[in-house]
Scaffold this active site. Sequence first.
Site, PDB file in Angstrom:
ATOM      1  N   TYR A   9     -52.102  -9.252  -0.768  1.00 60.41           N
ATOM      2  CA  TYR A   9     -53.317  -9.985  -0.382  1.00 60.41           C
ATOM      3  C   TYR A   9     -53.362 -11.347  -1.074  1.00 60.41           C
ATOM      4  O   TYR A   9     -53.751 -12.349  -0.480  1.00 60.41           O
ATOM      5  CB  TYR A   9     -54.573  -9.170  -0.736  1.00 60.41           C
ATOM      6  CG  TYR A   9     -55.829  -9.804  -0.184  1.00 60.41           C
ATOM      7  CD1 TYR A   9     -56.299  -9.456   1.075  1.00 60.41           C
ATOM      8  CD2 TYR A   9     -56.517 -10.779  -0.908  1.00 60.41           C
ATOM      9  CE1 TYR A   9     -57.436 -10.061   1.606  1.00 60.41           C
ATOM     10  CE2 TYR A   9     -57.646 -11.389  -0.387  1.00 60.41           C
ATOM     11  CZ  TYR A   9     -58.104 -11.032   0.872  1.00 60.41           C
ATOM     12  OH  TYR A   9     -59.213 -11.640   1.396  1.00 60.41           O
TER      13      TYR A   9
ATOM     14  N   PHE B 157     -58.832 -35.908  20.320  1.00 58.18           N
ATOM     15  CA  PHE B 157     -58.228 -34.659  20.775  1.00 58.18           C
ATOM     16  C   PHE B 157     -59.352 -33.643  20.861  1.00 58.18           C
ATOM     17  O   PHE B 157     -60.290 -33.649  20.052  1.00 58.18           O
ATOM     18  CB  PHE B 157     -57.092 -34.168  19.863  1.00 58.18           C
ATOM     19  CG  PHE B 157     -56.478 -32.932  20.457  1.00 58.18           C
ATOM     20  CD1 PHE B 157     -55.720 -33.012  21.606  1.00 58.18           C
ATOM     21  CD2 PHE B 157     -56.742 -31.677  19.929  1.00 58.18           C
ATOM     22  CE1 PHE B 157     -55.219 -31.867  22.220  1.00 58.18           C
ATOM     23  CE2 PHE B 157     -56.236 -30.529  20.536  1.00 58.18           C
ATOM     24  CZ  PHE B 157     -55.481 -30.633  21.689  1.00 58.18           C
ATOM     25  N   THR B 158     -59.244 -32.752  21.831  1.00 60.62           N
ATOM     26  CA  THR B 158     -60.355 -31.859  22.194  1.00 60.62           C
ATOM     27  C   THR B 158     -60.926 -31.089  20.996  1.00 60.62           C
ATOM     28  O   THR B 158     -62.114 -31.173  20.702  1.00 60.62           O
ATOM     29  CB  THR B 158     -59.889 -30.887  23.287  1.00 60.62           C
ATOM     30  OG1 THR B 158     -58.704 -30.218  22.824  1.00 60.62           O
ATOM     31  CG2 THR B 158     -59.580 -31.634  24.576  1.00 60.62           C
TER      32      THR B 158
ATOM     33  N   ASP C 213     -53.578 -36.400  11.593  1.00 58.09           N
ATOM     34  CA  ASP C 213     -53.312 -35.177  12.341  1.00 58.09           C
ATOM     35  C   ASP C 213     -51.793 -35.163  12.473  1.00 58.09           C
ATOM     36  O   ASP C 213     -51.209 -35.865  13.295  1.00 58.09           O
ATOM     37  CB  ASP C 213     -53.997 -35.204  13.708  1.00 58.09           C
ATOM     38  CG  ASP C 213     -53.738 -33.914  14.481  1.00 58.09           C
ATOM     39  OD1 ASP C 213     -52.729 -33.243  14.174  1.00 58.09           O
ATOM     40  OD2 ASP C 213     -54.510 -33.584  15.386  1.00 58.09           O
TER      41      ASP C 213
ATOM     42  N   LYS D 194     -46.678 -26.594  16.704  1.00 59.11           N
ATOM     43  CA  LYS D 194     -45.939 -27.596  17.490  1.00 59.11           C
ATOM     44  C   LYS D 194     -44.651 -27.968  16.732  1.00 59.11           C
ATOM     45  O   LYS D 194     -43.698 -27.200  16.741  1.00 59.11           O
ATOM     46  CB  LYS D 194     -46.812 -28.823  17.753  1.00 59.11           C
ATOM     47  CG  LYS D 194     -47.887 -28.596  18.822  1.00 59.11           C
ATOM     48  CD  LYS D 194     -49.105 -27.931  18.316  1.00 59.11           C
ATOM     49  CE  LYS D 194     -50.271 -27.977  19.260  1.00 59.11           C
ATOM     50  NZ  LYS D 194     -51.410 -27.177  18.765  1.00 59.11           N
TER      51      LYS D 194
ATOM     52  N   ARG E 171     -55.219 -32.711  31.986  1.00 58.33           N
ATOM     53  CA  ARG E 171     -55.654 -33.527  30.855  1.00 58.33           C
ATOM     54  C   ARG E 171     -56.351 -34.747  31.432  1.00 58.33           C
ATOM     55  O   ARG E 171     -55.784 -35.813  31.569  1.00 58.33           O
ATOM     56  CB  ARG E 171     -54.478 -33.964  29.979  1.00 58.33           C
ATOM     57  CG  ARG E 171     -53.803 -32.847  29.232  1.00 58.33           C
ATOM     58  CD  ARG E 171     -54.373 -32.476  27.889  1.00 58.33           C
ATOM     59  NE  ARG E 171     -55.544 -31.641  27.855  1.00 58.33           N
ATOM     60  CZ  ARG E 171     -55.832 -30.812  26.843  1.00 58.33           C
ATOM     61  NH1 ARG E 171     -55.022 -30.692  25.820  1.00 58.33           N
ATOM     62  NH2 ARG E 171     -56.948 -30.118  26.851  1.00 58.33           N
TER      63      ARG E 171
ATOM     64  N   PHE F  95     -62.317 -26.914  29.585  1.00 60.35           N
ATOM     65  CA  PHE F  95     -61.048 -26.779  30.306  1.00 60.35           C
ATOM     66  C   PHE F  95     -60.396 -25.416  30.103  1.00 60.35           C
ATOM     67  O   PHE F  95     -59.646 -24.954  30.947  1.00 60.35           O
ATOM     68  CB  PHE F  95     -60.066 -27.888  29.888  1.00 60.35           C
ATOM     69  CG  PHE F  95     -59.781 -27.910  28.411  1.00 60.35           C
ATOM     70  CD1 PHE F  95     -60.638 -28.557  27.541  1.00 60.35           C
ATOM     71  CD2 PHE F  95     -58.665 -27.272  27.895  1.00 60.35           C
ATOM     72  CE1 PHE F  95     -60.382 -28.569  26.173  1.00 60.35           C
ATOM     73  CE2 PHE F  95     -58.400 -27.272  26.547  1.00 60.35           C
ATOM     74  CZ  PHE F  95     -59.272 -27.925  25.665  1.00 60.35           C
TER      75      PHE F  95
HETATM   76  O1  PLI Z   1     -54.139 -25.306  18.742  1.00 61.82           O
HETATM   77  P1  PLI Z   1     -54.351 -25.500  17.263  1.00 61.82           P
HETATM   78  O2  PLI Z   1     -55.692 -25.020  16.842  1.00 61.82           O
HETATM   79  O3  PLI Z   1     -53.239 -24.971  16.440  1.00 61.82           O
HETATM   80  O4  PLI Z   1     -54.293 -27.079  16.980  1.00 61.82           O
HETATM   81  C1  PLI Z   1     -55.240 -27.943  17.485  1.00 61.82           C
HETATM   82  C2  PLI Z   1     -54.624 -29.286  17.735  1.00 61.82           C
HETATM   83  C3  PLI Z   1     -54.876 -30.312  16.888  1.00 61.82           C
HETATM   84  N1  PLI Z   1     -54.328 -31.545  17.082  1.00 61.82           N
HETATM   85  C4  PLI Z   1     -53.515 -31.803  18.115  1.00 61.82           C
HETATM   86  C5  PLI Z   1     -52.939 -33.167  18.266  1.00 61.82           C
HETATM   87  C6  PLI Z   1     -53.201 -30.805  19.013  1.00 61.82           C
HETATM   88  O5  PLI Z   1     -52.371 -31.072  20.014  1.00 61.82           O
HETATM   89  C7  PLI Z   1     -53.774 -29.498  18.853  1.00 61.82           C
HETATM   90  C8  PLI Z   1     -53.553 -28.461  19.770  1.00 61.82           C
HETATM   91  N2  PLI Z   1     -52.950 -28.714  20.916  1.00 61.82           N
HETATM   92  C9  PLI Z   1     -52.780 -27.870  21.927  1.00 61.82           C
HETATM   93  C10 PLI Z   1     -53.234 -26.460  21.924  1.00 61.82           C
HETATM   94  C11 PLI Z   1     -52.080 -28.385  23.076  1.00 61.82           C
HETATM   95  O6  PLI Z   1     -51.826 -27.642  24.037  1.00 61.82           O
HETATM   96  O7  PLI Z   1     -51.724 -29.586  23.057  1.00 61.82           O
END
Ligand code: PLI
Length: 484
Positions: free
Chosen positions: A74, A126-127, A217, A260, A384, A451
């Site tokens: 933990y 970003f969303t 970011d 990513k 988008r 979306f």
């Molecule tokens: O999907 P998360 O919660 O791991 O990360 C959010 C997020 C933050 N910043 C940026 C630039 C992103 O592209 C992002 C998530 N992007 C998604 C899910 C996408 O499909 O682009």
Amino acid sequence: MSANRSWAEPYRIKMVEPIRMTTRSHRERAIAEAGYNTFLLRSDDVYIDLLTDSGTSAMSDRQWAGLMQGDEAYAGSANYYHFEEAVRTFYGFRHVIPTHQGRGAEHLLSNICIKSGDVVPGNMYFTTTKIHQELAGGRFIDVIIDEAHDPESEHPFKGNVDGEKLKRVINDYGKDRVAYLSLELTVNMAGGQPVSLQNVRETCALCHEHGIRVFLDATRCVENAYFIKEREPGCAGMSIPEIVRAICDEADGCTMSAKKDSLVNIGGFLAFNDAELADAARNLVVIYEGLHTYGGLAGRDLEAMAIGIQESMEYDHIRARIGQVRYLGDRLLKAGIPIVRPVGGHGIFLNAATLLSHLPRERFPAQALAAALYVDSGVRAMERGTVSAGRNSETGENQYPNLELVRLTIPRRVYTQAHMDVVAESVIAVADHRDRVAGLQFSYEPKHLRFFQARFATIQSHGIFRNDDCERPTTTEPAAEIVR
Ligand code: PLI
């Protein structure tokens, strides 16, 4: 090797995951059942999944081996310390707080650094980032250069901050109401467009002059570093890790979705140089994510992330990753398909407003194009544009961004060049029958991040292609239909 030799994947395939194509009639039913929202499709019904590059990468044999070394204590898991070391080495920040994914880090940062009535300038929204800023009482203000909003501008660094716009925000609101600058690398909503190192340096210097912090970011910072190496005068001789460090060394911290660049299926982090901010984050992370040495992740996930961070910095990896995206982009450009240029880091962005110019923005051309592409070939893309932009939080009106795009997002190390050919052929086939694509209207609209879960109906009752009994886009029909 000669520079004009073609790139190839720096790996070979050791395990495969079968995918199956469905019939067109199956897909017509599936997309109607999904309310014409590709997020609501079942993945079994998808042939080539380009919804997102988030959490969809193939892990390496080293990462899978790392999973077996998960220390599921933990507190104080050995994997946490490997992960912390990887972040410190490659991103350079002193304090590292793991979170379950990027938005977990955004939630904590927004809570710590934004007070009601603040503004948060950034290089395009970003969303998830924007909604966390709003929920914390802040307001996002776009300070990206104008070229970013023009899909045809060939500016090599369309993610750059416009210094004049930023100065205006500081003058208009006063430095005390500017919570921080949010600097995204590469800019997702602009089409995966990079920020130059010079712009990072100038922007950070301007903010620091006024006592304003800069948080990156860093989700696609490695992809950004590759573009800097390729395009920015004086940077060709720098290694990818050197460029990543040069970017991070300018900033005060970062949020990160490791799903990513960092080649994992789940994970993220928040990092700071300032010990007090890190303390505040460690206090909050136990409430929302988990203890500060696991942040909502299993020990094995932290290990996979530590290894993924290292692998993401390898030149051959990032060259092939960007090379594959560019291959698809070049095929589409040759066919005259309108896409955001220059081709960005993580996907191809189709200009739906141009492609489906017969549909007004109120009929959501990008949403309709993504649905039509799925019906044609089983390729899943993502809207988008207007749907993603949501409503103005003050007026409640729909926002109509300049960019009305469909994103074909390429997962890392997953698909082959032949898959890219199939995708290109389908886009071209739909474009050939573009005037038959019908518009959409909401049948259900969620309050936040609409979306993801919105449902739509076609304006007429014949599915996404009008006159569908006439000649229609052709894609090979397989023999077997999947029956549920
Ligand atoms: O999907 P998360 O919660 O791991 O990360 C959010 C997020 C933050 N910043 C940026 C630039 C992103 O592209 C992002 C998530 N992007 C998604 C899910 C996408 O499909 O682009």
